[in-house]
Motif scaffolding. Sequence first.
Motif, short mmCIF file in Angstrom:
data_model
loop_
_atom_site.label_atom_id
_atom_site.label_comp_id
_atom_site.label_asym_id
_atom_site.label_seq_id
_atom_site.Cartn_x
_atom_site.Cartn_y
_atom_site.Cartn_z
N PHE A 5 1.58 9.13 -6.30
CA PHE A 5 1.91 10.54 -6.15
C PHE A 5 3.12 10.95 -6.97
N THR A 40 1.07 3.99 -3.03
CA THR A 40 0.80 5.41 -2.77
C THR A 40 1.94 6.28 -3.28
N LEU A 48 0.83 -1.20 0.00
CA LEU A 48 0.00 0.00 0.00
C LEU A 48 0.87 1.26 0.00
#
Length: 91
Positions: free
Chosen positions: A14, A10, A6
């Motif tokens: 980004f 992420t 996770l």
Amino acid sequence: MRHLILLLATILFFSCVTIQNEFEDDEIPLSQTDVRLEFYKNEPNADEIKLTYYDNANNIDVTEIITFEYDTNGDALPHIIYWNDYGYKVC
């Protein structure tokens, strides 16, 4: 292990997102730029400064000696120079 996946997802998300510069819409052309220079002094033994700049309109270097003025208490007043629509020169 699931937290690591996770976290990596992420970071990957980004890193691919582009951020629009919030100042791009408000850009002012350099040909319409006003310039304001403010000079202050604290040194009691220096009454002058030498300013050299390039004058785009006349294609010359200009040198000025700026002498500070004083108020009634003997404190130096700021010297302010304005150049309206200073512009620029493309080389």
